[in-house]
Design a protein around this motif. Sequence first.
Motif, PDB file in Angstrom:
ATOM      1  N   THR A 145       0.843  -1.199   0.000  1.00 37.42           N
ATOM      2  CA  THR A 145       0.000   0.000   0.000  1.00 37.42           C
ATOM      3  C   THR A 145       0.877   1.246   0.000  1.00 37.42           C
ATOM      4  O   THR A 145       1.685   1.435   0.906  1.00 37.42           O
ATOM      5  CB  THR A 145      -0.922   0.021   1.239  1.00 37.42           C
ATOM      6  N   PRO A 191      -1.448  12.602  -5.163  1.00 36.94           N
ATOM      7  CA  PRO A 191      -2.818  12.162  -5.451  1.00 36.94           C
ATOM      8  C   PRO A 191      -3.071  12.171  -6.952  1.00 36.94           C
ATOM      9  O   PRO A 191      -2.748  13.140  -7.644  1.00 36.94           O
ATOM     10  CB  PRO A 191      -3.687  13.186  -4.718  1.00 36.94           C
ATOM     11  N   GLU A 202      -8.999  10.533  -6.346  1.00 33.58           N
ATOM     12  CA  GLU A 202      -8.107  10.671  -5.193  1.00 33.58           C
ATOM     13  C   GLU A 202      -8.058  12.110  -4.697  1.00 33.58           C
ATOM     14  O   GLU A 202      -8.008  12.348  -3.482  1.00 33.58           O
ATOM     15  CB  GLU A 202      -6.711  10.176  -5.551  1.00 33.58           C
ATOM     16  N   PRO A 207      -6.233   1.197  -9.193  1.00 37.18           N
ATOM     17  CA  PRO A 207      -6.049   0.936  -7.757  1.00 37.18           C
ATOM     18  C   PRO A 207      -7.145   1.584  -6.926  1.00 37.18           C
ATOM     19  O   PRO A 207      -7.841   2.495  -7.395  1.00 37.18           O
ATOM     20  CB  PRO A 207      -4.680   1.558  -7.463  1.00 37.18           C
ATOM     21  N   ALA A 216      -8.169   3.602  -3.259  1.00 35.72           N
ATOM     22  CA  ALA A 216      -7.527   4.566  -2.361  1.00 35.72           C
ATOM     23  C   ALA A 216      -8.537   5.050  -1.333  1.00 35.72           C
ATOM     24  O   ALA A 216      -9.747   5.129  -1.604  1.00 35.72           O
ATOM     25  CB  ALA A 216      -6.968   5.755  -3.144  1.00 35.72           C
ATOM     26  N   ARG A 227      -3.094   4.064  -1.027  1.00 33.33           N
ATOM     27  CA  ARG A 227      -3.447   3.556  -2.364  1.00 33.33           C
ATOM     28  C   ARG A 227      -2.913   2.132  -2.502  1.00 33.33           C
ATOM     29  O   ARG A 227      -1.758   1.871  -2.188  1.00 33.33           O
ATOM     30  CB  ARG A 227      -2.838   4.452  -3.435  1.00 33.33           C
ATOM     31  N   TRP A 228      -3.751   1.212  -2.974  1.00 33.68           N
ATOM     32  CA  TRP A 228      -3.327  -0.179  -3.101  1.00 33.68           C
ATOM     33  C   TRP A 228      -3.966  -0.814  -4.332  1.00 33.68           C
ATOM     34  O   TRP A 228      -5.014  -0.366  -4.800  1.00 33.68           O
ATOM     35  CB  TRP A 228      -3.686  -0.968  -1.844  1.00 33.68           C
TER      36      TRP A 228
END
Length: 214
Positions: free
Chosen positions: A76, A97, A102, A128, A130, A149-150
């Motif tokens: 992450t 971001p 985001e 992703p 977030a 974020r992942w």
Amino acid sequence: MLRRLLPLSVGIVGFVVTFLGALAAPNIAERHTRVAIVEHIDQTLRLMTAVGPALWADQADAVGRALADHEARTGTSIIVIASDGTVVASSRPGLVPSGPGERGQVAAALAGSLGMPEGAVWPWHREPLAVAVPIVDPSGGWFGAMLARWPSDAVRYATMRDWSGLAAVLVLTVLAVVGVTAGTTRWIALPVRRLTAAVRAMDQGGPRPAVADS
């Protein structure tokens, strides 16, 4: 009779199971998405507590090492944003971001709310996920926001796994109904076939065949 009832039964059951599957599929995707969001919000809050002392002391290097270690362990990415929108620290250099989603989440966190993604993650979703959480300094004021974020791979795979299980159950249901319908129809039609055979034999002048009561 079998030729008429079997397609009708399969059509009705197929429609019902398809309808139920269409209702269940979005709920499965939404459930896995919510679970992932809640887990990462909890992780981000715990990380924020851990790096808080170094953050208040302006120890940017120590904060960066802690964030980098977190990304190495969990996958992450983390970005710390000050109340004026500038990036204070991140788990890797150059992270900011990305996109209106985001940026909107960061804006919500800077306003004191949790910034969460909208909608569910579908199996074809490649972007992703977030979340952004507000950071409160020791005096109780708003310091900024922490964005996590992942990759969405785990959510997508979990959804596809459950969808596959649901599809298998629905197919087995249809096959079971086909089997029951075929057997029941043959059982119901057996006296009719026997009676038809008896009437045909009598019409041809032969002896009357014995017809079972059931």
